[in-house]
Design an enzyme around this catalytic site. Structure first.
Site, PDB file in Angstrom:
ATOM      1  N   ASN A  41       0.869  -1.180   0.000  1.00 12.19           N
ATOM      2  CA  ASN A  41       0.000   0.000   0.000  1.00 12.19           C
ATOM      3  C   ASN A  41       0.906   1.229   0.000  1.00 12.19           C
ATOM      4  OD1 ASN A  41      -1.786   2.066   0.510  1.00 12.19           O
ATOM      5  ND2 ASN A  41      -2.382   1.367   2.556  1.00 12.19           N
ATOM      6  N   TRP A  42       1.005   1.862  -1.159  1.00  6.03           N
ATOM      7  CA  TRP A  42       1.923   2.992  -1.285  1.00  6.03           C
ATOM      8  C   TRP A  42       1.385   4.253  -0.615  1.00  6.03           C
ATOM      9  CZ3 TRP A  42       3.826   2.778  -7.139  1.00  6.03           C
ATOM     10  CH2 TRP A  42       4.432   1.536  -7.360  1.00  6.03           C
ATOM     11  N   LYS A  43       0.118   4.228  -0.242  1.00  8.64           N
ATOM     12  CA  LYS A  43      -0.527   5.415   0.362  1.00  8.64           C
ATOM     13  C   LYS A  43      -0.300   6.632  -0.546  1.00  8.64           C
ATOM     14  CE  LYS A  43      -0.169   3.186   4.831  1.00  8.64           C
ATOM     15  NZ  LYS A  43      -0.057   3.292   6.281  1.00  8.64           N
ATOM     16  N   HIS A  93      -9.413   1.316   4.927  1.00  3.93           N
ATOM     17  CA  HIS A  93      -8.141   1.446   5.655  1.00  3.93           C
ATOM     18  C   HIS A  93      -8.351   2.353   6.865  1.00  3.93           C
ATOM     19  CE1 HIS A  93      -4.020   2.506   6.599  1.00  3.93           C
ATOM     20  NE2 HIS A  93      -3.678   1.403   5.962  1.00  3.93           N
ATOM     21  N   GLU A 123      -6.743   4.689   7.980  1.00  6.20           N
ATOM     22  CA  GLU A 123      -6.540   6.134   7.715  1.00  6.20           C
ATOM     23  C   GLU A 123      -7.789   6.744   7.103  1.00  6.20           C
ATOM     24  OE1 GLU A 123      -2.916   5.480   5.566  1.00  6.20           O
ATOM     25  OE2 GLU A 123      -1.958   4.890   7.447  1.00  6.20           O
ATOM     26  N   GLU A 141      -5.186  -4.842  10.635  1.00  2.25           N
ATOM     27  CA  GLU A 141      -4.159  -3.829  10.846  1.00  2.25           C
ATOM     28  C   GLU A 141      -4.421  -3.108  12.169  1.00  2.25           C
ATOM     29  OE1 GLU A 141      -2.278  -2.631   6.782  1.00  2.25           O
ATOM     30  OE2 GLU A 141      -3.810  -1.190   7.338  1.00  2.25           O
ATOM     31  N   GLY A 157       2.830   2.272  10.883  1.00  2.00           N
ATOM     32  CA  GLY A 157       3.796   3.357  10.741  1.00  2.00           C
ATOM     33  C   GLY A 157       4.514   3.709  12.035  1.00  2.00           C
ATOM     34  N   SER A 172       3.749  -2.160  10.350  1.00  2.00           N
ATOM     35  CA  SER A 172       5.205  -2.252  10.526  1.00  2.00           C
ATOM     36  C   SER A 172       5.792  -3.602  10.104  1.00  2.00           C
ATOM     37  CB  SER A 172       5.587  -1.906  11.969  1.00  2.00           C
ATOM     38  OG  SER A 172       5.196  -0.573  12.269  1.00  2.00           O
ATOM     39  N   GLY A 209       2.984  -1.080   4.278  1.00  2.00           N
ATOM     40  CA  GLY A 209       3.035   0.354   3.977  1.00  2.00           C
ATOM     41  C   GLY A 209       4.455   0.780   3.680  1.00  2.00           C
ATOM     42  N   GLY A 210       5.110   1.378   4.662  1.00  2.00           N
ATOM     43  CA  GLY A 210       6.439   1.961   4.491  1.00  2.00           C
ATOM     44  C   GLY A 210       7.449   1.086   3.769  1.00  2.00           C
TER      45      GLY A 210
HETATM   46  P1  13P Z   1       3.239   0.412   7.732  1.00  2.00           P
HETATM   47  O1  13P Z   1       3.714  -0.870   7.084  1.00  2.00           O
HETATM   48  O2  13P Z   1       3.959   1.609   7.239  1.00  2.00           O
HETATM   49  O3  13P Z   1       3.160   0.291   9.213  1.00  2.00           O
HETATM   50  O4  13P Z   1       1.723   0.614   7.222  1.00  2.00           O
HETATM   51  C1  13P Z   1       0.815  -0.432   7.323  1.00  2.00           C
HETATM   52  C2  13P Z   1      -0.388  -0.087   6.540  1.00  2.00           C
HETATM   53  O5  13P Z   1      -1.143   0.788   6.916  1.00  2.00           O
HETATM   54  C3  13P Z   1      -0.630  -0.821   5.287  1.00  2.00           C
HETATM   55  O6  13P Z   1      -1.903  -0.579   4.792  1.00  2.00           O
END
Ligand code: 13P
Length: 254
Positions: A12-14, A98, A100, A170, A176, A216, A237-238
């Site tokens: 997920n590149w956000k 998600h 967010e 999640e 993050g 993470s 994510g990251g």
């Molecule tokens: P991180 O891997 O950066 O913690 O993010 C997880 C995430 O929200 C994937 O959708």
């Protein structure tokens, strides 16, 4: 790794990567994982990069996903993107609900369930996200929160649709933050979600649904997380923003 369900690792590149950066990233990933057949691999760029990333992975083993979509098919919904529009880029998956979006766009379980139904109607596989906050976990609310989210966000799906739906657990406190759920915490939550799927759908459906862990995930913790019986992949994510680390996560999951 010999698992009951085929693992699915999604990035997920956000809100990151220009078109050029996205293409460079996916070309790098492609090189690293070209021989991988054991796991399903998905990248979810921002809408603006879908077209070019789609072309870049055309003849590869990587599949395309989006990060959100409208519950409507078309019409006067300024700024929204419909499932059919994602299909134009050969997207196969779409992340829905998600944390967010639940937090910043105030997305409700009811809305997410409508989006999930619209995704299936367009033959897109939804990746439906659920997870508790730290306050909810510490207040002993984890199971209640997961029950509400799983029941609400998946409401109305038929059994065949549910089998084609991916659930992403999640925990919000792990996103993050560098704080990964421990193996026990992840397995417990995943097993609980699967038990909910037994009640809401049936045993067969629950056995077939893939439940990803997100929060993470990095190359160094992938092997342990993916070895857990009820963890069927990762939503990253990251660590999905760099070709080597995303590829290492994929390789460490095999
Ligand atoms: P991180 O891997 O950066 O913690 O993010 C997880 C995430 O929200 C994937 O959708």
């Amino acid at each position: 790794m010999d698992k009951e369900r085929k693992l699915i690792i999604a990035g997920n590149w956000k809100m990151n990567k220009t078109v050029a950066e996205g293409v460079a990233l996916v070309n790098g990933i492609k090189r690293e994982v070209k021989d991988v057949k054991e796991v399903d691999m998905v990248v979810c760029p921002p809408f603006t990069a879908l077209s070019e990333v789609s072309k870049a992975i055309l003849d590869s083993n990587i599949r395309l996903g989006a990060q959100n979509m409208s519950e409507h098919n078309s019409g006067a919904y300024t700024g929204e993107i419909a499932a059919g529009m994602l299909k134009e880029f050969s997207a196969r998956y779409v992340i829905l609900g998600h944390s967010e979006r639940r937090q910043f766009q105030k997305e409700s379980d009811e809305l997410i369930s409508k989006k999930a139904a619209a995704a299936h109607a367009a033959s897109l596989k939804p990746i439906v996200c659920v997870g508790e906050t730290l306050a909810e976990r510490e207040g002993g609310q984890m199971e209640t929160v997961l029950l509400t989210q799983v029941r609400g966000s998946l409401a109305g799906l038929t059994k065949p649709q549910m089998e084609e739906t991916i659930v992403a657990y999640e925990p919000v406190w792990a996103i993050g933050t560098g704080k990964t759920a421990s193996a026990q915490q992840a397995q417990d939550a995943h097993a609980f979600i699967r038990s909910l799927l037994v009640k809401l759908f049936d045993e067969t459906v629950a056995r077939r649904v893939r439940i990803q862990y997100g929060g993470s995930v990095k190359p160094s913790n992938t092997r342990e997380l993916m070895s857990l019986p009820d963890v069927d992949g990762a939503l990253v994510g990251g660590a999905s923003l760099e070709d080597r680390s995303f590829a290492d996560i994929i390789k460490n999951s095999i």
